[in-house]
Write an enzyme that holds these catalytic residues in place. Structure first.
Site, PDB file in Angstrom:
ATOM      1  CB  SER A 193     104.050   7.148 112.226  1.00  0.00           C
ATOM      2  OG  SER A 193     102.737   7.349 112.693  1.00  0.00           O
ATOM      3  CG  ASP A 251      99.178   8.007 106.023  1.00  0.00           C
ATOM      4  OD1 ASP A 251      98.344   7.734 106.904  1.00  0.00           O
ATOM      5  OD2 ASP A 251     100.409   8.055 106.237  1.00  0.00           O
ATOM      6  CG  HIS A 278     100.780   5.506 108.362  1.00  0.00           C
ATOM      7  ND1 HIS A 278     101.085   6.850 108.374  1.00  0.00           N
ATOM      8  CD2 HIS A 278     101.103   5.049 109.597  1.00  0.00           C
ATOM      9  CE1 HIS A 278     101.560   7.185 109.560  1.00  0.00           C
ATOM     10  NE2 HIS A 278     101.593   6.116 110.323  1.00  0.00           N
TER      11      HIS A 278
END
Length: 294
Positions: A159, A239, A272
């Site tokens: 991320s 995600d 995620h």
């Protein structure tokens, strides 16, 4: 030999993990003007023979995380122990600088250093995570742990940390052997997370600085003929942050055309979270191992 206490580094805990040792460490950092904690995994090849040099894989974590998240939930030590690779897990920002507003939101300030050196006051007084990750922290580790080979280093992340890994790799083409990422913020100048961070750390008007820390912009200048890319990226189809337009990996993929290989794997049903990273952890360590051990 394991270092316990020096003027610069303290090992606060040692935990057995996959035959090696996970160290919980802290040191006083000049770049960030505070004590910084990190995790360092030494594989069994390094802990059983102090003369054996092992390469280093740096894992950069995402928003809200510390150095503990990847070390405790990423399962990177599994493949790292088999390949004989040390793994370094830094924090994501300075801590406790008493800057007004640094703890007000999850996506700016504490836990959200974005791996840049801030140019805007008051953040420039310690939010220098780019210099910390590329210089001060690895130098601290190499000087304290003789087993870790400073000439063989790779980087990856998740991320915000995926953004950090991609940009740091692209800005330093001969410093790192490889790069990979999980769900990276690949075009921060064009997503809400990145606009907030870059606006706060660099200023809304300083778009040149934004581009210097945007993987999609940086890759356009990469010399793919002299140094062809080999980038592994995993993104889950479930995600939510991808669906919200925070990641934009397609923009990076498009900008990198003709520069080498960018392998974006769309993982069906994965989100995620660290469950996704743990699932594909071995693939990313093995990707780095091709270059660290080759």
């Amino acid at each position: 030999r394991e270092l316990q206490n020096t003027m610069t580094l303290t090992t606060k805990a040692t935990i057995a993990s996959f035959g090696g040792k996970l160290l919980k460490c802290a040191h006083n950092a000049s770049t960030t003007n505070c004590e910084m904690a990190f995790n360092l995994y030494l594989p069994p090849q390094a802990t059983t023979n102090s003369l054996h040099k092992v390469p280093l894989l740096i894992y950069l974590a995402g928003l809200t995380c510390t150095g503990d998240n990847g070390a405790e939930k990423g399962f990177f030590q599994h493949a790292a122990s088999q390949k004989g690779i040390a793994v370094l897990y830094p924090d994501t920002s300075p801590r406790g600088l008493q800057i007004q507003g640094e703890d007000d939101s999850y996506d700016f300030g504490s836990g959200a250093g974005f791996y840049v050196d801030a140019t805007k006051d008051p953040w420039s007084k310690g939010y220098n995570m780019y210099s910390y990750i590329t210089s001060e922290l690895p130098q601290t580790v190499f000087s304290a742990f003789d087993q870790v080979d400073g000439s063989r280093v790779s980087i990856f992340g998740h991320s915000m940390g995926g953004h950090g890994a991609l940009t740091i790799f692209l800005k330093n083409p001969h410093k790192y052997k490889s790069v990979s990422a999980f769900a990276p913020i690949a075009n921060p100048s064009h997503c809400d997370w990145g606009k907030k961070a870059f606006g706060g750390y660099f200023g809304e008007e300083n778009k040149t600085k934004w581009a210097e820390h945007d993987a999609t912009e940086l890759v356009k200048a990469w010399d793919g003929e002299a140094n062809p890319l080999d980038v592994l990226i995993d993104v889950g189809t479930a995600d939510n942050f991808y669906k919200q337009g925070q990641l934009l990996p397609e923009n990076f993929e498009k900008a990198a055309r003709g520069k080498g290989k960018v392998n974006i794997r769309w993982q069906d049903g994965y989100d995620h979270s660290y469950f996704t990273m743990a699932t594909f952890a071995d693939d990313h360590v093995n990707h780095a191992a091709k270059y660290l051990l080759g």
